[in-house]
Design a protein around this motif. Structure first.
Motif, PDB file in Angstrom:
ATOM      1  N   LYS A   1      -2.178  14.184   1.543  1.00 54.97           N
ATOM      2  CA  LYS A   1      -2.934  13.763   0.360  1.00 54.97           C
ATOM      3  C   LYS A   1      -1.989  13.681  -0.834  1.00 54.97           C
ATOM      4  N   GLN A   2      -2.258  12.754  -1.756  1.00 56.59           N
ATOM      5  CA  GLN A   2      -1.430  12.630  -2.966  1.00 56.59           C
ATOM      6  C   GLN A   2      -2.320  12.420  -4.182  1.00 56.59           C
ATOM      7  N   VAL A   3      -1.872  12.949  -5.305  1.00 56.27           N
ATOM      8  CA  VAL A   3      -2.599  12.713  -6.555  1.00 56.27           C
ATOM      9  C   VAL A   3      -1.976  11.504  -7.252  1.00 56.27           C
ATOM     10  N   LEU A   4      -2.825  10.538  -7.637  1.00 55.18           N
ATOM     11  CA  LEU A   4      -2.370   9.352  -8.374  1.00 55.18           C
ATOM     12  C   LEU A   4      -2.802   9.496  -9.837  1.00 55.18           C
TER      13      LEU A   4
ATOM     14  N   ASN B   1       0.849  -1.195   0.000  1.00 54.58           N
ATOM     15  CA  ASN B   1       0.000   0.000   0.000  1.00 54.58           C
ATOM     16  C   ASN B   1       0.887   1.249   0.000  1.00 54.58           C
ATOM     17  N   PRO B   2       1.669   1.467  -1.079  1.00 55.19           N
ATOM     18  CA  PRO B   2       2.611   2.596  -1.043  1.00 55.19           C
ATOM     19  C   PRO B   2       1.923   3.941  -0.890  1.00 55.19           C
ATOM     20  N   GLU B   3       0.652   4.032  -1.336  1.00 53.50           N
ATOM     21  CA  GLU B   3      -0.063   5.302  -1.182  1.00 53.50           C
ATOM     22  C   GLU B   3      -0.419   5.568   0.280  1.00 53.50           C
TER      23      GLU B   3
ATOM     24  N   LYS C   1       0.220   0.124  -8.038  1.00 52.36           N
ATOM     25  CA  LYS C   1       0.078   1.390  -7.311  1.00 52.36           C
ATOM     26  C   LYS C   1       1.347   2.225  -7.403  1.00 52.36           C
ATOM     27  N   TYR C   2       2.501   1.575  -7.488  1.00 54.02           N
ATOM     28  CA  TYR C   2       3.749   2.324  -7.624  1.00 54.02           C
ATOM     29  C   TYR C   2       3.757   3.094  -8.935  1.00 54.02           C
ATOM     30  N   ASN C   3       3.233   2.467 -10.004  1.00 52.89           N
ATOM     31  CA  ASN C   3       3.148   3.175 -11.290  1.00 52.89           C
ATOM     32  C   ASN C   3       2.275   4.420 -11.157  1.00 52.89           C
ATOM     33  N   LYS C   4       1.158   4.287 -10.432  1.00 49.27           N
ATOM     34  CA  LYS C   4       0.243   5.422 -10.280  1.00 49.27           C
ATOM     35  C   LYS C   4       0.905   6.580  -9.550  1.00 49.27           C
ATOM     36  N   MET C   5       1.892   6.249  -8.692  1.00 51.16           N
ATOM     37  CA  MET C   5       2.570   7.287  -7.922  1.00 51.16           C
ATOM     38  C   MET C   5       3.859   7.735  -8.601  1.00 51.16           C
ATOM     39  N   ASP C   6       4.127   7.145  -9.785  1.00 49.93           N
ATOM     40  CA  ASP C   6       5.357   7.449 -10.523  1.00 49.93           C
ATOM     41  C   ASP C   6       6.590   7.150  -9.664  1.00 49.93           C
ATOM     42  N   GLU C   7       6.519   6.052  -8.910  1.00 47.48           N
ATOM     43  CA  GLU C   7       7.660   5.624  -8.080  1.00 47.48           C
ATOM     44  C   GLU C   7       8.148   4.273  -8.577  1.00 47.48           C
TER      45      GLU C   7
END
Ligand code: SF4
Ligand code: SF4
Length: 300
Positions: free
Chosen positions: A46-49, A38-40, A261-267
């Motif tokens: 708050k973070q934008v995905l 759950n990296p988010e 989820k890592y892709n969504k966070m660009d990590e």
């Protein structure tokens, strides 16, 4: 009014404690485990995905952003997090639902009304609510109020924790908690520091104190081949908990569900080289705990 930052409310959970449960995920965690699914949940803000597969690179988000925090090219959308104020304007303007927010503020009464919706399922299955994360103990004032309110309504409470918090935080909530789902990863402190970003003295100390207070505890071991599934670590864990009256031990083999989820966070996803132990190895570990007379289960 007190609020907490929540990144998910998941219904009908059957792996986060007994029966059918509603799991509330608090955002923000003091650890940074390399295998986090759950990296988010890690960041306290708050973070934008962003989901690449839904994006048409139309530039509407870039035009909408009052902070100049987005740069769209023909093949990528760059998010400059340091400029972002999480105003959600870009999310409203994205017609493809390629942008979403992680983290919503809730009051205790707003969460209670969500939790109450599933009361018939708790009653039928002896389930309840599980407070998870992220790390719920990092938002302890809110969590303690929520747990007490659930208890007052006859809804049982489980806390899923990494244990990294002052023990005074546990003291604030333990009377309202029916079950702790307590993660333990490694006994070797320097390895723990390397793989999670923090040493484990506080975590082990809190586990011991909770056991001394006769708290009901399910010990949960996320297991990764080459990290913590070796004989030495398992024996050390068993030695450490040998005298504790644990309700159960849950062996949780590593999985890749958090990869997208890592892709969504660009990590970058650090788990490419992580694997669960084989079924044979899991059964060996299960046997080791059973021989020490613990009630063991593979899975949550
Ligand atoms: S508005 Fe949505 S679809 Fe358009 S570029 Fe931004 S994220 Fe992609
Ligand atoms: S949430 Fe607001 S500030 Fe952040 S990128 Fe989107 S429009 Fe810009």
């Amino acid at each position: 009014m007190k609020t907490a930052l929540i990144f998910n409310i998941q219904k009908f959970c059957v792996h986060d404690g007994p029966g059918i449960r509603t799991t509330v995920f608090f955002k923000g965690c003091p650890l940074k485990c390399q295998w986090c699914h759950n990296p988010e949940s890690q960041n306290f803000s708050k973070q934008v995905l962003w989901t690449r597969e839904r994006c048409t690179f139309c530039q509407r988000c870039e035009q909408a952003c009052p902070q100049g925090a987005i740069s769209v090219t023909q093949s990528s959308v760059l998010h400059h997090a340091s400029r972002c104020l999480a105003c959600e304007q870009c999310i409203d303007d994205c017609v493809n639902n390629a942008r979403e927010i992680a983290g919503v503020e809730y009051t205790v009464s707003q969460l209670l009304s969500e939790i109450e919706k599933d009361r018939p399922f708790y009653d039928q299955s002896q389930g309840g609510v599980t407070l998870s994360g992220g790390e719920v103990m990092s938002q302890i004032e809110f969590a303690a109020e929520l747990a007490q309110a659930c208890k007052n309504r006859g809804i049982t409470v489980a806390i899923d924790t990494c244990g990294y918090a002052p023990f005074s935080s546990f003291e604030k909530i333990m009377d309202s908690v029916d079950l702790f789902l307590y993660d333990i990863k490694l006994i070797d402190s320097s390895l723990h520091q390397r793989y999670t970003g923090a040493d484990n003295k506080l975590i082990l100390g809190n586990l011991k104190k909770l056991a001394q207070h006769k708290a009901r505890i399910n010990l949960r071991l996320p297991l990764i081949e080459g990290f913590n599934a070796d004989d030495r670590n398992i024996r050390d864990i068993i030695d450490f908990v040998q005298d504790f009256q644990l309700v159960a031990v849950n062996l949780l083999p590593y999985h890749e569900f958090g990869k997208t989820k890592y892709n969504k966070m660009d990590e970058n996803y650090q788990g490419e080289k992580l694997f669960p132990p084989s079924e044979t190895r899991l059964n060996e570990i299960k046997t080791m705990f059973e021989q020490a007379e613990f009630n063991v289960r593979i899975g949550g």
